[in-house]
Design a protein around this motif. Structure first.
Motif, PDB file in Angstrom:
ATOM      1  N   LEU A  81       0.826  -1.207   0.000  1.00  0.00           N
ATOM      2  CA  LEU A  81       0.000   0.000   0.000  1.00  0.00           C
ATOM      3  C   LEU A  81       0.860   1.258   0.000  1.00  0.00           C
ATOM      4  O   LEU A  81       0.527   2.247  -0.664  1.00  0.00           O
ATOM      5  N   VAL A  82       1.974   1.225   0.734  1.00  0.00           N
ATOM      6  CA  VAL A  82       2.857   2.399   0.785  1.00  0.00           C
ATOM      7  C   VAL A  82       3.434   2.687  -0.591  1.00  0.00           C
ATOM      8  O   VAL A  82       3.474   3.830  -1.049  1.00  0.00           O
ATOM      9  N   ILE A  83       3.890   1.627  -1.281  1.00  0.00           N
ATOM     10  CA  ILE A  83       4.477   1.804  -2.616  1.00  0.00           C
ATOM     11  C   ILE A  83       3.422   2.278  -3.611  1.00  0.00           C
ATOM     12  O   ILE A  83       3.683   3.130  -4.464  1.00  0.00           O
ATOM     13  N   LEU A  84       2.203   1.751  -3.488  1.00  0.00           N
ATOM     14  CA  LEU A  84       1.135   2.185  -4.385  1.00  0.00           C
ATOM     15  C   LEU A  84       0.835   3.667  -4.222  1.00  0.00           C
ATOM     16  O   LEU A  84       0.695   4.405  -5.205  1.00  0.00           O
ATOM     17  N   LEU A  85       0.735   4.099  -2.981  1.00  0.00           N
ATOM     18  CA  LEU A  85       0.407   5.500  -2.731  1.00  0.00           C
ATOM     19  C   LEU A  85       1.552   6.426  -3.116  1.00  0.00           C
ATOM     20  O   LEU A  85       1.336   7.594  -3.449  1.00  0.00           O
ATOM     21  N   ARG A  86       2.770   5.908  -3.095  1.00  0.00           N
ATOM     22  CA  ARG A  86       3.933   6.719  -3.415  1.00  0.00           C
ATOM     23  C   ARG A  86       4.137   6.859  -4.924  1.00  0.00           C
ATOM     24  O   ARG A  86       4.729   7.813  -5.400  1.00  0.00           O
ATOM     25  N   ASN A  87       3.648   5.895  -5.675  1.00  0.00           N
ATOM     26  CA  ASN A  87       3.881   5.863  -7.119  1.00  0.00           C
ATOM     27  C   ASN A  87       2.547   5.836  -7.863  1.00  0.00           C
ATOM     28  O   ASN A  87       1.875   4.807  -7.884  1.00  0.00           O
ATOM     29  N   PRO A  88       2.150   6.933  -8.493  1.00  0.00           N
ATOM     30  CA  PRO A  88       0.867   6.966  -9.217  1.00  0.00           C
ATOM     31  C   PRO A  88       0.791   5.933 -10.341  1.00  0.00           C
ATOM     32  O   PRO A  88      -0.280   5.409 -10.624  1.00  0.00           O
ATOM     33  N   LEU A  89       1.925   5.629 -10.979  1.00  0.00           N
ATOM     34  CA  LEU A  89       1.917   4.631 -12.048  1.00  0.00           C
ATOM     35  C   LEU A  89       1.568   3.242 -11.518  1.00  0.00           C
ATOM     36  O   LEU A  89       0.954   2.440 -12.213  1.00  0.00           O
ATOM     37  N   SER A  90       1.952   2.984 -10.274  1.00  0.00           N
ATOM     38  CA  SER A  90       1.596   1.701  -9.669  1.00  0.00           C
ATOM     39  C   SER A  90       0.086   1.593  -9.497  1.00  0.00           C
ATOM     40  O   SER A  90      -0.511   0.542  -9.775  1.00  0.00           O
ATOM     41  N   LEU A  91      -0.523   2.676  -9.040  1.00  0.00           N
ATOM     42  CA  LEU A  91      -1.979   2.692  -8.918  1.00  0.00           C
ATOM     43  C   LEU A  91      -2.641   2.500 -10.270  1.00  0.00           C
ATOM     44  O   LEU A  91      -3.637   1.773 -10.394  1.00  0.00           O
ATOM     45  N   LEU A  92      -2.069   3.129 -11.296  1.00  0.00           N
ATOM     46  CA  LEU A  92      -2.617   2.976 -12.641  1.00  0.00           C
ATOM     47  C   LEU A  92      -2.528   1.525 -13.100  1.00  0.00           C
ATOM     48  O   LEU A  92      -3.480   0.994 -13.681  1.00  0.00           O
ATOM     49  N   GLY A  93      -1.400   0.875 -12.830  1.00  0.00           N
ATOM     50  CA  GLY A  93      -1.249  -0.525 -13.221  1.00  0.00           C
ATOM     51  C   GLY A  93      -2.259  -1.428 -12.551  1.00  0.00           C
ATOM     52  O   GLY A  93      -2.874  -2.281 -13.197  1.00  0.00           O
ATOM     53  N   VAL A  94      -2.440  -1.257 -11.245  1.00  0.00           N
ATOM     54  CA  VAL A  94      -3.422  -2.061 -10.519  1.00  0.00           C
ATOM     55  C   VAL A  94      -4.823  -1.805 -11.047  1.00  0.00           C
ATOM     56  O   VAL A  94      -5.634  -2.734 -11.201  1.00  0.00           O
ATOM     57  N   ALA A  95      -5.131  -0.536 -11.348  1.00  0.00           N
ATOM     58  CA  ALA A  95      -6.455  -0.194 -11.866  1.00  0.00           C
ATOM     59  C   ALA A  95      -6.695  -0.836 -13.230  1.00  0.00           C
ATOM     60  O   ALA A  95      -7.777  -1.378 -13.499  1.00  0.00           O
ATOM     61  N   LEU A  96      -5.686  -0.813 -14.099  1.00  0.00           N
ATOM     62  CA  LEU A  96      -5.839  -1.391 -15.433  1.00  0.00           C
ATOM     63  C   LEU A  96      -6.031  -2.904 -15.363  1.00  0.00           C
ATOM     64  O   LEU A  96      -6.909  -3.460 -16.038  1.00  0.00           O
ATOM     65  N   ILE A  97      -5.220  -3.559 -14.543  1.00  0.00           N
ATOM     66  CA  ILE A  97      -5.336  -5.017 -14.423  1.00  0.00           C
ATOM     67  C   ILE A  97      -6.669  -5.392 -13.783  1.00  0.00           C
ATOM     68  O   ILE A  97      -7.309  -6.380 -14.183  1.00  0.00           O
ATOM     69  N   SER A  98      -7.090  -4.632 -12.784  1.00  0.00           N
ATOM     70  CA  SER A  98      -8.389  -4.905 -12.162  1.00  0.00           C
ATOM     71  C   SER A  98      -9.509  -4.768 -13.182  1.00  0.00           C
ATOM     72  O   SER A  98     -10.433  -5.589 -13.223  1.00  0.00           O
ATOM     73  N   LEU A  99      -9.428  -3.742 -14.029  1.00  0.00           N
ATOM     74  CA  LEU A  99     -10.436  -3.542 -15.065  1.00  0.00           C
ATOM     75  C   LEU A  99     -10.462  -4.704 -16.037  1.00  0.00           C
ATOM     76  O   LEU A  99     -11.533  -5.228 -16.369  1.00  0.00           O
ATOM     77  N   VAL A 100      -9.282  -5.140 -16.499  1.00  0.00           N
ATOM     78  CA  VAL A 100      -9.207  -6.252 -17.450  1.00  0.00           C
ATOM     79  C   VAL A 100      -9.768  -7.530 -16.846  1.00  0.00           C
ATOM     80  O   VAL A 100     -10.551  -8.253 -17.483  1.00  0.00           O
ATOM     81  N   VAL A 101      -9.394  -7.820 -15.612  1.00  0.00           N
ATOM     82  CA  VAL A 101      -9.856  -9.052 -14.957  1.00  0.00           C
ATOM     83  C   VAL A 101     -11.366  -9.018 -14.728  1.00  0.00           C
ATOM     84  O   VAL A 101     -12.066 -10.013 -14.965  1.00  0.00           O
ATOM     85  N   ILE A 102     -11.883  -7.883 -14.281  1.00  0.00           N
ATOM     86  CA  ILE A 102     -13.324  -7.766 -14.044  1.00  0.00           C
ATOM     87  C   ILE A 102     -14.097  -7.945 -15.344  1.00  0.00           C
ATOM     88  O   ILE A 102     -15.114  -8.657 -15.396  1.00  0.00           O
ATOM     89  N   LEU A 103     -13.624  -7.307 -16.415  1.00  0.00           N
ATOM     90  CA  LEU A 103     -14.293  -7.451 -17.702  1.00  0.00           C
ATOM     91  C   LEU A 103     -14.281  -8.907 -18.169  1.00  0.00           C
ATOM     92  O   LEU A 103     -15.283  -9.411 -18.683  1.00  0.00           O
ATOM     93  N   ALA A 104     -13.145  -9.578 -17.993  1.00  0.00           N
ATOM     94  CA  ALA A 104     -13.027 -10.963 -18.460  1.00  0.00           C
ATOM     95  C   ALA A 104     -13.890 -11.914 -17.629  1.00  0.00           C
ATOM     96  O   ALA A 104     -14.585 -12.779 -18.172  1.00  0.00           O
ATOM     97  N   VAL A 105     -13.856 -11.754 -16.315  1.00  0.00           N
ATOM     98  CA  VAL A 105     -14.583 -12.681 -15.433  1.00  0.00           C
ATOM     99  C   VAL A 105     -16.089 -12.490 -15.550  1.00  0.00           C
ATOM    100  O   VAL A 105     -16.855 -13.464 -15.593  1.00  0.00           O
ATOM    101  N   PHE A 106     -16.525 -11.241 -15.617  1.00  0.00           N
ATOM    102  CA  PHE A 106     -17.962 -10.956 -15.637  1.00  0.00           C
ATOM    103  C   PHE A 106     -18.447 -10.550 -17.025  1.00  0.00           C
ATOM    104  O   PHE A 106     -19.381  -9.766 -17.165  1.00  0.00           O
ATOM    105  N   ALA A 107     -17.813 -11.100 -18.052  1.00  0.00           N
ATOM    106  CA  ALA A 107     -18.165 -10.746 -19.429  1.00  0.00           C
ATOM    107  C   ALA A 107     -19.621 -11.032 -19.743  1.00  0.00           C
ATOM    108  O   ALA A 107     -20.285 -10.264 -20.443  1.00  0.00           O
ATOM    109  N   ASP A 108     -20.154 -12.125 -19.214  1.00  0.00           N
ATOM    110  CA  ASP A 108     -21.539 -12.490 -19.513  1.00  0.00           C
ATOM    111  C   ASP A 108     -22.534 -11.465 -18.994  1.00  0.00           C
ATOM    112  O   ASP A 108     -23.647 -11.350 -19.526  1.00  0.00           O
ATOM    113  N   PHE A 109     -22.133 -10.720 -17.955  1.00  0.00           N
ATOM    114  CA  PHE A 109     -23.037  -9.734 -17.362  1.00  0.00           C
ATOM    115  C   PHE A 109     -22.749  -8.315 -17.852  1.00  0.00           C
ATOM    116  O   PHE A 109     -23.635  -7.458 -17.833  1.00  0.00           O
ATOM    117  N   ILE A 110     -21.509  -8.050 -18.265  1.00  0.00           N
ATOM    118  CA  ILE A 110     -21.125  -6.694 -18.669  1.00  0.00           C
ATOM    119  C   ILE A 110     -21.369  -6.466 -20.155  1.00  0.00           C
ATOM    120  O   ILE A 110     -21.778  -5.371 -20.558  1.00  0.00           O
TER     121      ILE A 110
END
Length: 277
Positions: A5-34
């Motif tokens: 959490l400390v590294i994420l808050l310190r580095n905005p690019l890290s937050l962006l990476g987590v957000a992008l991967i979370s988006l991709v995974v959510i879209l893939a897992v819940f594709a039938d509903f989205i």
């Protein structure tokens, strides 16, 4: 978790990476509903809506037979993630075992295993995959086998280098002195010290696996229609540039988002796990 959490808050690019991967995974897992048109993942033809540009109804436009591009992209993410997880789930254990045995046992075992690894490493990865897919039927399963065959040597070389440097450490010598078996010393003592590097490489490699799989599909050797795949969608749309630009631009951006996200997350893991070594 606190360090993460400390590294994420310190580095905005890290937050962006987590957000992008979370988006991709959510879209893939819940594709039938989205997906707004889940039936468009298959062999559906709606010529009334064929080749329409982005609009309120079809936010990324439609393809040449009227299928919603956004819906197909979501399902293409699912195919890419499944392929990446399966490939690394097979290649990583094989490579880790080969590298661990070669690095710890040494002697003729090291010579045989590492020369075999060098043979695979001497062949350009994409060339090896294309050669295999030229012989095998172009299916998702065979694409997984082709990419796996080219991926395990990199893990073998990585673990081999770590194991060879670790086998002279005090904890390994202590394990041998008290009578522990070679199996115990290799897999219970040395392997845990290889895990940070393995986990980091797996995260980074997920993006590269998606690129290789998309490249095979772009050449017509990977996932076959009507199954949605990012590479085949780019290849199909490239023939109609620049008029139907959305057919290529959006699948290309989808590949960029996934690869960029996994690389950013891999950098975060490298920093976190590297601090523990």
């Amino acid at each position: 978790m606190k360090r993460f959490l400390v590294i994420l808050l310190r580095n905005p690019l890290s937050l962006l990476g987590v957000a992008l991967i979370s988006l991709v995974v959510i879209l893939a897992v819940f594709a039938d509903f989205i997906a707004p048109f889940p039936e468009h993942k298959g062999a559906v033809v709606e010529f009334l809506h064929a080749n329409k540009p982005p609009s309120a109804e079809f936010i990324m436009g439609t393809d040449l037979v009227g299928r919603d591009l956004f819906s197909r992209l979501i399902y293409a993410y699912r195919v890419s993630l499944v392929l990446g997880v399966v490939v690394l789930g097979i290649a990583t254990p094989i490579g880790a075992i080969v590298g661990l045995l070669a690095g710890y046992l040494g002697g003729w075992v090291e010579f045989v295993l590492m020369r075999l690894t060098d043979v695979f490493l001497s062949i350009p990865p994409l060339v090896l995959a294309i050669a295999m897919m030229g012989v095998l039927e172009p299916t998702l399963m065979n694409a997984m086998l082709a990419v796996t065959a080219m991926w395990w040597p990199w893990y073998a070389r990585l673990v081999y280098n770590i194991a060879r440097s670790e086998r002279e450490e005090g904890y390994v010598l202590a394990s041998e002195v008290i009578g522990a078996s070679a199996w115990h010393t290799a897999f219970r003592e040395i392997l845990p010290n290889c895990l940070p590097a393995i986990i980091t490489k797996m995260t980074l490699d997920l993006g590269f696996v998606i690129i290789i799989a998309s490249s095979l599909s772009f050449l017509g050797l990977g996932v076959q229609p009507p199954t949605p795949d990012l590479g085949s969608m780019v290849a199909e749309g490239a023939r109609y540039l620049p008029d139907s630009w959305w057919l290529t631009v959006f699948p290309g951006l989808a590949i960029l988002v996934a690869v960029f996200g996994f690389n950013l997350v891999g950098d975060v893991l490298r920093e976190i796990l590297g601090a523990d070594q």
